[in-house]
Design a protein around this motif. Structure first.
Motif, PDB file in Angstrom:
ATOM      1  N   ALA A 105       6.413  26.057  24.344  1.00 38.93           N
ATOM      2  CA  ALA A 105       6.446  27.206  23.433  1.00 38.93           C
ATOM      3  C   ALA A 105       7.813  27.874  23.430  1.00 38.93           C
ATOM      4  O   ALA A 105       8.354  28.200  22.365  1.00 38.93           O
ATOM      5  CB  ALA A 105       5.359  28.205  23.823  1.00 38.93           C
ATOM      6  N   ILE A 106       8.382  28.067  24.608  1.00 40.34           N
ATOM      7  CA  ILE A 106       9.699  28.695  24.695  1.00 40.34           C
ATOM      8  C   ILE A 106      10.760  27.773  24.118  1.00 40.34           C
ATOM      9  O   ILE A 106      11.657  28.204  23.394  1.00 40.34           O
ATOM     10  CB  ILE A 106      10.016  29.094  26.154  1.00 40.34           C
ATOM     11  N   TYR A 107      10.634  26.490  24.401  1.00 40.57           N
ATOM     12  CA  TYR A 107      11.602  25.508  23.901  1.00 40.57           C
ATOM     13  C   TYR A 107      11.579  25.455  22.373  1.00 40.57           C
ATOM     14  O   TYR A 107      12.614  25.265  21.734  1.00 40.57           O
ATOM     15  CB  TYR A 107      11.308  24.134  24.499  1.00 40.57           C
ATOM     16  N   SER A 108      10.414  25.671  21.778  1.00 42.55           N
ATOM     17  CA  SER A 108      10.335  25.657  20.312  1.00 42.55           C
ATOM     18  C   SER A 108      11.098  26.834  19.705  1.00 42.55           C
ATOM     19  O   SER A 108      11.548  26.768  18.559  1.00 42.55           O
ATOM     20  CB  SER A 108       8.879  25.666  19.846  1.00 42.55           C
ATOM     21  N   TYR A 109      11.253  27.898  20.474  1.00 37.51           N
ATOM     22  CA  TYR A 109      12.016  29.064  20.028  1.00 37.51           C
ATOM     23  C   TYR A 109      13.523  28.825  20.164  1.00 37.51           C
ATOM     24  O   TYR A 109      14.306  29.180  19.306  1.00 37.51           O
ATOM     25  CB  TYR A 109      11.598  30.295  20.833  1.00 37.51           C
ATOM     26  N   ASN A 110      13.929  28.241  21.288  1.00 37.76           N
ATOM     27  CA  ASN A 110      15.342  27.977  21.562  1.00 37.76           C
ATOM     28  C   ASN A 110      15.428  26.628  22.268  1.00 37.76           C
ATOM     29  O   ASN A 110      15.003  26.483  23.403  1.00 37.76           O
ATOM     30  CB  ASN A 110      15.928  29.082  22.435  1.00 37.76           C
ATOM     31  N   HIS A 111      15.995  25.647  21.610  1.00 35.47           N
ATOM     32  CA  HIS A 111      16.059  24.273  22.123  1.00 35.47           C
ATOM     33  C   HIS A 111      17.149  24.117  23.176  1.00 35.47           C
ATOM     34  O   HIS A 111      18.056  23.305  23.038  1.00 35.47           O
ATOM     35  CB  HIS A 111      16.288  23.280  20.976  1.00 35.47           C
ATOM     36  N   ALA A 112      17.024  24.865  24.250  1.00 34.03           N
ATOM     37  CA  ALA A 112      17.989  24.768  25.345  1.00 34.03           C
ATOM     38  C   ALA A 112      17.216  24.851  26.667  1.00 34.03           C
ATOM     39  O   ALA A 112      16.545  25.850  26.928  1.00 34.03           O
ATOM     40  CB  ALA A 112      19.014  25.885  25.268  1.00 34.03           C
ATOM     41  N   ASP A 113      17.326  23.809  27.467  1.00 38.54           N
ATOM     42  CA  ASP A 113      16.601  23.786  28.745  1.00 38.54           C
ATOM     43  C   ASP A 113      17.007  24.949  29.647  1.00 38.54           C
ATOM     44  O   ASP A 113      16.166  25.541  30.321  1.00 38.54           O
ATOM     45  CB  ASP A 113      16.840  22.453  29.466  1.00 38.54           C
ATOM     46  N   TRP A 114      18.291  25.302  29.672  1.00 40.94           N
ATOM     47  CA  TRP A 114      18.749  26.406  30.524  1.00 40.94           C
ATOM     48  C   TRP A 114      18.077  27.710  30.108  1.00 40.94           C
ATOM     49  O   TRP A 114      17.730  28.524  30.952  1.00 40.94           O
ATOM     50  CB  TRP A 114      20.278  26.550  30.488  1.00 40.94           C
ATOM     51  N   TYR A 115      17.898  27.886  28.786  1.00 47.89           N
ATOM     52  CA  TYR A 115      17.271  29.099  28.286  1.00 47.89           C
ATOM     53  C   TYR A 115      15.804  29.161  28.712  1.00 47.89           C
ATOM     54  O   TYR A 115      15.316  30.196  29.167  1.00 47.89           O
ATOM     55  CB  TYR A 115      17.385  29.150  26.757  1.00 47.89           C
ATOM     56  N   VAL A 116      15.104  28.057  28.586  1.00 49.80           N
ATOM     57  CA  VAL A 116      13.690  28.006  28.973  1.00 49.80           C
ATOM     58  C   VAL A 116      13.541  28.324  30.460  1.00 49.80           C
ATOM     59  O   VAL A 116      12.689  29.122  30.855  1.00 49.80           O
ATOM     60  CB  VAL A 116      13.085  26.629  28.636  1.00 49.80           C
ATOM     61  N   ARG A 117      14.388  27.723  31.294  1.00 50.37           N
ATOM     62  CA  ARG A 117      14.315  27.995  32.733  1.00 50.37           C
ATOM     63  C   ARG A 117      14.572  29.469  33.027  1.00 50.37           C
ATOM     64  O   ARG A 117      13.906  30.078  33.860  1.00 50.37           O
ATOM     65  CB  ARG A 117      15.314  27.112  33.493  1.00 50.37           C
ATOM     66  N   LYS A 118      15.546  30.043  32.337  1.00 49.34           N
ATOM     67  CA  LYS A 118      15.874  31.459  32.550  1.00 49.34           C
ATOM     68  C   LYS A 118      14.698  32.358  32.168  1.00 49.34           C
ATOM     69  O   LYS A 118      14.343  33.284  32.901  1.00 49.34           O
ATOM     70  CB  LYS A 118      17.116  31.841  31.748  1.00 49.34           C
TER      71      LYS A 118
END
Length: 175
Positions: free
Chosen positions: A4-17
């Motif tokens: 769900a978070i990845y669908s908002y912003n396609h960046a693994d670092w962002y999802v982890r944060k």
């Protein structure tokens, strides 16, 4: 959750944060009113605890109680210390000013009734240590006075522990 978070912003670092922050926030959620807070032995803690559920209001609260319908963090601490000391100790209005009153106490020597002032990059926040690694807190708009865990989220910030009021005979007049 990750997808769900990845669908908002396609960046693994962002999802982890985001997931790391969500985990820290979840750890700091309020406990039930029958939590580990040491309400019985300290008048400052009792005064703060009596305000559980009162809404957060920016600039709200005085030594006499809520104003504008509620409390902000320093309004709650001002009220609790004044009431808990039998109307003997008046704290300054803001968390940044409260950071300088009373005696500094090492974190491992905190006692129920001590103020915990958090400071980071120009903002401040203050709560009342309730024992059991918990704090009575007026957190932010949309929330109410609550008892929260100090584990997780708050561990990321510098703490300044201040002993005021209940040990004021050791510190002189704080008014």
């Amino acid at each position: 959750m990750y997808k769900a978070i990845y669908s908002y912003n396609h960046a693994d670092w962002y999802v982890r944060k985001v997931l790391t922050q969500a985990k820290a926030y979840a750890a700091s959620q309020p406990s039930a009113p029958d939590s580990n807070a040491d309400v019985g032995s300290n008048a400052i803690v009792q005064a703060a605890y009596s305000q559980l559920g009162v809404p957060y209001v920016w600039g709200g609260g005085t030594i006499n109680g809520k104003s504008g319908g509620g409390f902000d963090c320093s309004g709650l601490t001002s009220y609790a210390v004044y009431q808990g000391t039998g109307h003997k100790v008046k704290l300054p209005r803001t968390s940044q000013e409260q950071r300088h009153v009373g005696a500094s106490v090492p974190r491992d020597e905190m006692q129920p009734g001590d103020l915990i002032v958090f400071n980071k990059d120009g903002w401040g926040h203050v709560g009342i240590y309730a024992g059991g690694n918990r704090m009575i807190d007026a957190p932010k708009p949309g929330k109410s006075v609550e008892v929260i865990s100090l584990a997780g989220y708050w561990e990321n910030y510098a703490w300044d522990i201040r002993r005021v009021g209940w040990a004021s005979d050791e510190m002189g007049d704080l008014r």
